[in-house]
Design a protein around this motif. Structure first.
Motif, PDB file in Angstrom:
ATOM      1  N   SER A 174      21.862   6.400 -43.347  1.00  0.00           N
ATOM      2  CA  SER A 174      21.927   5.222 -42.484  1.00  0.00           C
ATOM      3  C   SER A 174      22.929   5.420 -41.358  1.00  0.00           C
ATOM      4  N   SER A 175      22.652   4.733 -40.278  1.00  0.00           N
ATOM      5  CA  SER A 175      23.531   4.781 -39.116  1.00  0.00           C
ATOM      6  C   SER A 175      24.775   3.941 -39.370  1.00  0.00           C
ATOM      7  N   ASN A 176      25.865   4.316 -38.719  1.00  0.00           N
ATOM      8  CA  ASN A 176      27.078   3.503 -38.818  1.00  0.00           C
ATOM      9  C   ASN A 176      26.921   2.157 -38.120  1.00  0.00           C
ATOM     10  N   PHE A 193      18.663  -8.493 -39.262  1.00  0.00           N
ATOM     11  CA  PHE A 193      19.910  -7.744 -39.448  1.00  0.00           C
ATOM     12  C   PHE A 193      20.446  -7.819 -40.878  1.00  0.00           C
ATOM     13  N   TRP A 194      20.409  -8.985 -41.479  1.00  0.00           N
ATOM     14  CA  TRP A 194      21.010  -9.169 -42.801  1.00  0.00           C
ATOM     15  C   TRP A 194      20.268  -8.371 -43.871  1.00  0.00           C
ATOM     16  N   GLN A 195      19.015  -8.009 -43.628  1.00  0.00           N
ATOM     17  CA  GLN A 195      18.221  -7.268 -44.607  1.00  0.00           C
ATOM     18  C   GLN A 195      18.533  -5.772 -44.608  1.00  0.00           C
ATOM     19  N   LEU A 196      19.205  -5.271 -43.571  1.00  0.00           N
ATOM     20  CA  LEU A 196      19.498  -3.834 -43.490  1.00  0.00           C
ATOM     21  C   LEU A 196      20.388  -3.386 -44.642  1.00  0.00           C
ATOM     22  N   LYS A 197      20.127  -2.189 -45.131  1.00  0.00           N
ATOM     23  CA  LYS A 197      20.913  -1.612 -46.222  1.00  0.00           C
ATOM     24  C   LYS A 197      21.445  -0.250 -45.798  1.00  0.00           C
ATOM     25  N   ARG A 198      22.499   0.176 -46.476  1.00  0.00           N
ATOM     26  CA  ARG A 198      23.056   1.511 -46.278  1.00  0.00           C
ATOM     27  C   ARG A 198      22.553   2.376 -47.418  1.00  0.00           C
ATOM     28  N   VAL A 199      22.061   3.575 -47.116  1.00  0.00           N
ATOM     29  CA  VAL A 199      21.486   4.453 -48.131  1.00  0.00           C
ATOM     30  C   VAL A 199      22.160   5.818 -48.081  1.00  0.00           C
ATOM     31  N   PHE A 219      19.584   8.358 -55.403  1.00  0.00           N
ATOM     32  CA  PHE A 219      20.062   7.798 -54.140  1.00  0.00           C
ATOM     33  C   PHE A 219      20.672   6.431 -54.401  1.00  0.00           C
ATOM     34  N   PHE A 220      21.638   6.080 -53.561  1.00  0.00           N
ATOM     35  CA  PHE A 220      22.350   4.814 -53.687  1.00  0.00           C
ATOM     36  C   PHE A 220      21.984   3.909 -52.526  1.00  0.00           C
ATOM     37  N   VAL A 221      21.847   2.625 -52.826  1.00  0.00           N
ATOM     38  CA  VAL A 221      21.564   1.604 -51.819  1.00  0.00           C
ATOM     39  C   VAL A 221      22.656   0.559 -51.933  1.00  0.00           C
ATOM     40  N   THR A 222      23.212   0.153 -50.791  1.00  0.00           N
ATOM     41  CA  THR A 222      24.255  -0.862 -50.794  1.00  0.00           C
ATOM     42  C   THR A 222      24.036  -1.850 -49.659  1.00  0.00           C
ATOM     43  N   ASN A 223      24.476  -3.074 -49.895  1.00  0.00           N
ATOM     44  CA  ASN A 223      24.499  -4.076 -48.834  1.00  0.00           C
ATOM     45  C   ASN A 223      25.956  -4.345 -48.433  1.00  0.00           C
ATOM     46  N   TYR A 224      26.848  -3.427 -48.767  1.00  0.00           N
ATOM     47  CA  TYR A 224      28.283  -3.463 -48.525  1.00  0.00           C
ATOM     48  C   TYR A 224      29.023  -4.372 -49.493  1.00  0.00           C
ATOM     49  N   ILE A 281      18.315   4.117 -39.500  1.00  0.00           N
ATOM     50  CA  ILE A 281      18.675   5.509 -39.777  1.00  0.00           C
ATOM     51  C   ILE A 281      19.396   6.172 -38.609  1.00  0.00           C
ATOM     52  N   SER A 282      20.208   7.131 -38.977  1.00  0.00           N
ATOM     53  CA  SER A 282      20.831   8.039 -38.023  1.00  0.00           C
ATOM     54  C   SER A 282      19.905   9.251 -37.937  1.00  0.00           C
ATOM     55  N   ARG A 283      19.361   9.508 -36.758  1.00  0.00           N
ATOM     56  CA  ARG A 283      18.406  10.620 -36.609  1.00  0.00           C
ATOM     57  C   ARG A 283      19.038  11.958 -37.000  1.00  0.00           C
TER      58      ARG A 283
END
Length: 158
Positions: free
Chosen positions: A14-16, A75-81, A88-93, A136-138
């Motif tokens: 995921s992108s920062n 925006f609120w639905q975005l997750k960090r992977v 793999f880990f998924v977080t909503n912070y 995502i970060s390309r």
């Protein structure tokens, strides 16, 4: 050229910017425009805009509510992977969950101007639902594909 080594640590795909879109924008909207809406309802601000009081108040409340709904469903639905060699880990912070790769049913992409969203569809509903949207970060996406090509192919990354 040497073969890439299998990483023992994670590869964050995921992108920062996810943190900015998930935390900063919602907080800014709720606080700043919430205070604006509250003052639009409780003061005589409508006089500055030259519209009837009730019209101004209704428009302010409706625009605020539409903004909150838009932020919640986007925006609120975005997750960090973060991907590891075996899980793999998924977080909503706030909450973090680990999933195994066989749980991934499919992966699709959505191109939005300069941003690319990856939608991970799980075979069954997980803690965050069946669909996990990731900004995502390309560069990191490509690093993952090059570092773990067999997993990338297994889960359907392009």
């Amino acid at each position: 050229m040497p073969e890439p080594k299998t990483p023992s640590r994670s590869i964050q795909i995921s992108s920062n910017f996810t943190l900015f879109f998930k935390i900063v924008i919602p907080v800014f909207w709720v606080v700043f425009f919430g205070l604006f809406t509250m003052s639009a309802v409780t003061t005589e601000m409508y006089l500055s805009f030259g519209v009837p009081k009730l019209t101004f108040q209704v428009v302010a409340v409706v625009l605020y509510a539409l903004g909150v709904l838009f932020i919640y469903f986007t925006f609120w639905q975005l997750k960090r992977v973060e991907f590891f060699p075996d899980t793999f880990f998924v977080t909503n912070y706030f909450k973090h969950y680990r999933y195994s790769y066989p749980m991934i049913e499919s992966i699709s992409y959505i191109q939005l101007l300069i941003f690319k969203i990856m939608i991970i569809k799980l075979a069954q509903k997980g803690h965050f639902g069946q669909y996990i949207p990731v900004l995502i970060s390309r560069k990191r996406h490509q690093i993952f594909i090059e570092t773990l090509p067999e997993i990338a192919q297994q889960i359907g990354l392009k």
